[in-house]
Design a protein around this motif. Structure first.
Motif, PDB file in Angstrom:
ATOM      1  N   UNK A 178       0.881  -1.244  -0.070  1.00  0.00           N
ATOM      2  CA  UNK A 178       0.091  -0.081  -0.033  1.00  0.00           C
ATOM      3  C   UNK A 178       0.864   1.275   0.015  1.00  0.00           C
ATOM      4  N   UNK A 179       0.679   2.003   1.013  1.00  0.00           N
ATOM      5  CA  UNK A 179       1.420   3.272   1.094  1.00  0.00           C
ATOM      6  C   UNK A 179       2.709   3.317   1.812  1.00  0.00           C
ATOM      7  N   UNK A 180       3.007   1.970   2.541  1.00  0.00           N
ATOM      8  CA  UNK A 180       4.013   1.330   3.257  1.00  0.00           C
ATOM      9  C   UNK A 180       5.152   0.941   2.555  1.00  0.00           C
ATOM     10  N   UNK A 181       6.466   1.197   3.000  1.00  0.00           N
ATOM     11  CA  UNK A 181       7.558   0.758   2.278  1.00  0.00           C
ATOM     12  C   UNK A 181       8.444   0.414   3.424  1.00  0.00           C
ATOM     13  N   UNK A 182       8.853  -1.029   3.262  1.00  0.00           N
ATOM     14  CA  UNK A 182       9.823  -1.399   4.332  1.00  0.00           C
ATOM     15  C   UNK A 182      11.144  -1.828   3.475  1.00  0.00           C
ATOM     16  N   UNK A 183      12.152  -1.802   4.360  1.00  0.00           N
ATOM     17  CA  UNK A 183      13.492  -2.491   3.975  1.00  0.00           C
ATOM     18  C   UNK A 183      13.954  -3.427   5.069  1.00  0.00           C
ATOM     19  N   UNK A 184      14.326  -4.633   4.484  1.00  0.00           N
ATOM     20  CA  UNK A 184      14.575  -5.816   5.271  1.00  0.00           C
ATOM     21  C   UNK A 184      16.172  -5.864   5.154  1.00  0.00           C
ATOM     22  N   UNK A 185      16.858  -6.173   6.214  1.00  0.00           N
ATOM     23  CA  UNK A 185      18.328  -6.377   6.380  1.00  0.00           C
ATOM     24  C   UNK A 185      18.638  -7.792   6.862  1.00  0.00           C
ATOM     25  N   UNK A 186      19.348  -8.609   6.095  1.00  0.00           N
ATOM     26  CA  UNK A 186      19.422  -9.904   6.984  1.00  0.00           C
ATOM     27  C   UNK A 186      21.111 -10.281   7.131  1.00  0.00           C
ATOM     28  N   UNK A 187      21.410 -10.820   7.916  1.00  0.00           N
ATOM     29  CA  UNK A 187      22.963 -10.913   8.464  1.00  0.00           C
ATOM     30  C   UNK A 187      22.822 -12.441   8.997  1.00  0.00           C
ATOM     31  N   UNK A 188      23.712 -13.334   8.333  1.00  0.00           N
ATOM     32  CA  UNK A 188      23.859 -14.580   8.637  1.00  0.00           C
ATOM     33  C   UNK A 188      24.810 -14.520   9.888  1.00  0.00           C
ATOM     34  N   UNK A 189      24.212 -15.180  11.001  1.00  0.00           N
ATOM     35  CA  UNK A 189      24.902 -15.285  12.553  1.00  0.00           C
ATOM     36  C   UNK A 189      25.740 -13.981  12.755  1.00  0.00           C
ATOM     37  N   UNK A 190      25.020 -12.859  12.580  1.00  0.00           N
ATOM     38  CA  UNK A 190      25.789 -11.441  12.947  1.00  0.00           C
ATOM     39  C   UNK A 190      24.666 -10.580  13.161  1.00  0.00           C
ATOM     40  N   UNK A 191      25.090  -9.378  13.500  1.00  0.00           N
ATOM     41  CA  UNK A 191      24.237  -8.230  13.873  1.00  0.00           C
ATOM     42  C   UNK A 191      23.838  -7.714  12.470  1.00  0.00           C
ATOM     43  N   UNK A 192      22.620  -7.398  12.344  1.00  0.00           N
ATOM     44  CA  UNK A 192      22.033  -6.907  11.115  1.00  0.00           C
ATOM     45  C   UNK A 192      22.047  -5.416  11.247  1.00  0.00           C
ATOM     46  N   UNK A 193      22.619  -4.803  10.325  1.00  0.00           N
ATOM     47  CA  UNK A 193      22.509  -3.189  10.407  1.00  0.00           C
ATOM     48  C   UNK A 193      23.220  -2.632  11.630  1.00  0.00           C
ATOM     49  N   UNK A 194      23.835  -3.667  12.370  1.00  0.00           N
ATOM     50  CA  UNK A 194      24.463  -3.125  13.633  1.00  0.00           C
ATOM     51  C   UNK A 194      23.677  -3.272  14.700  1.00  0.00           C
ATOM     52  N   UNK A 195      22.508  -3.731  14.492  1.00  0.00           N
ATOM     53  CA  UNK A 195      21.440  -4.136  15.748  1.00  0.00           C
ATOM     54  C   UNK A 195      21.852  -5.314  16.299  1.00  0.00           C
ATOM     55  N   UNK A 196      22.132  -5.155  17.786  1.00  0.00           N
ATOM     56  CA  UNK A 196      22.793  -6.330  18.520  1.00  0.00           C
ATOM     57  C   UNK A 196      21.770  -7.510  18.793  1.00  0.00           C
ATOM     58  N   UNK A 197      22.198  -8.813  18.380  1.00  0.00           N
ATOM     59  CA  UNK A 197      21.605  -9.874  18.358  1.00  0.00           C
ATOM     60  C   UNK A 197      20.695 -10.077  17.382  1.00  0.00           C
ATOM     61  N   UNK A 198      20.432  -9.091  16.592  1.00  0.00           N
ATOM     62  CA  UNK A 198      19.454  -9.101  15.378  1.00  0.00           C
ATOM     63  C   UNK A 198      19.960  -9.856  14.043  1.00  0.00           C
ATOM     64  N   UNK A 199      19.231 -11.028  13.769  1.00  0.00           N
ATOM     65  CA  UNK A 199      19.647 -11.653  12.608  1.00  0.00           C
ATOM     66  C   UNK A 199      18.965 -10.998  11.349  1.00  0.00           C
ATOM     67  N   UNK A 200      17.796 -10.562  11.520  1.00  0.00           N
ATOM     68  CA  UNK A 200      17.179  -9.765  10.461  1.00  0.00           C
ATOM     69  C   UNK A 200      16.317  -8.784  11.288  1.00  0.00           C
ATOM     70  N   UNK A 201      16.221  -7.648  10.521  1.00  0.00           N
ATOM     71  CA  UNK A 201      15.366  -6.515  10.998  1.00  0.00           C
ATOM     72  C   UNK A 201      14.422  -5.875   9.812  1.00  0.00           C
TER      73      UNK A 201
END
Length: 267
Positions: A59-82
């Motif tokens: 719709x009017x919303x747009x999202x960006x997804x960031x994936x990291x294999x076994x590491x911080x996604x986009x620098x977010x601690x403990x996040x594999x995907x955000x």
């Protein structure tokens, strides 16, 4: 100067080798710590140094997804995907500290649990991401794609992602049949016989022309020898009686020889 250049080249080679080899999946904490899931997780090690991104519009919303294999996604601690919306708000979909991995013949299913809880959907349970990494020989590392978000259920909602890579493609091992192996052995022996015999005839015996062919006299008579063998096996060699000659029957009666009894008369 030459020594410095050599050291620089060696350093670049080692650096390139380290990047190609990938990192480690040791940061991932498996929810079920068994050897099968550890083996599945190790298959993804060549992808650990890469950050994968994709966008999804709803719709009017747009999202960006960031994936990291076994590491911080986009620098977010403990996040594999955000998930990041257009205003920059970040939502942790899954954590690599709660991981599940399953492998098939040419795919790995990576599951990140322990994401932030839904506000109103899915009974406010924690978010979960499922990443299907599949074999694709045409690309070394493909693009991440967001397939769907299932959040219309009461429980067990998930985000589904897909990723293609050639690192999961097993090397096909050619298998030879018994007949193929025998043919290879036969042709190899024939080649050794012809080449070795030719060299012997030419260099040792001093033959010229067609006589350089090994055992030329034998092979030139092979046809006659085959015919003699066939004749010996297939034809009988014993004496045979000649069939009686057919004679026609005469239309007139045969004259009986006149019996003479003169020898019975007294002399």
């Amino acid at each position: 100067m030459a020594m410095l250049s050599s050291r620089a080249v060696i350093f670049l080679i080692l650096l390139a080798g380290g990047v190609q080899a990938g990192g480690s999946t040791s940061k991932c904490k498996l929810s079920v710590n068994n050897e099968r899931e550890k083996k599945a997780l190790r298959l993804l090690e060549p992808l650990t140094n890469t950050s994968f991104k994709t966008q999804k519009t709803a719709g009017n919303d747009s999202y960006t997804y960031v994936l990291q294999i076994c590491d911080d996604a986009d620098g977010v601690k403990d996040a594999g995907i955000i998930q990041k919306d257009k205003d920059g708000k970040i939502v942790r979909i899954g954590s690599y500290t709660d991981t599940q991995a399953t492998a098939g013949s040419d795919w790995v299913m990576l599951i990140y649990r322990g994401g932030e809880k839904y506000d109103t959907h899915c009974s406010k349970e924690e978010r979960k991401a499922i990443i299907m990494v599949s074999c694709n020989r045409s690309v070394a590392v493909g693009e991440l794609s967001m397939v769907q978000e299932e959040r219309e259920k009461n429980l067990d909602c998930f985000y589904l992602f897909e990723l293609d890579s050639s690192v999961l493609c097993s090397v096909a091992q050619p298998k030879l049949s018994t007949g193929s192996i025998l043919l290879i052995i036969g042709f190899s022996c024939l080649a050794v016989y012809l080449i070795g015999g030719f060299l012997y005839q030419r260099l040792v015996v001093g033959a010229k022309g067609v006589e350089q062919f090994p055992n030329y006299a034998f092979w030139s008579e092979i046809g006659n020898l085959s015919a003699d063998g066939c004749d010996f096996v297939c034809r009988s060699r014993g004496s045979r009686e000649e069939p009686p000659t057919y004679r026609g029957v005469a239309t007139e009666p045969l004259e009986e020889p006149e019996e003479r009894d003169d020898h019975l008369l007294p002399m």
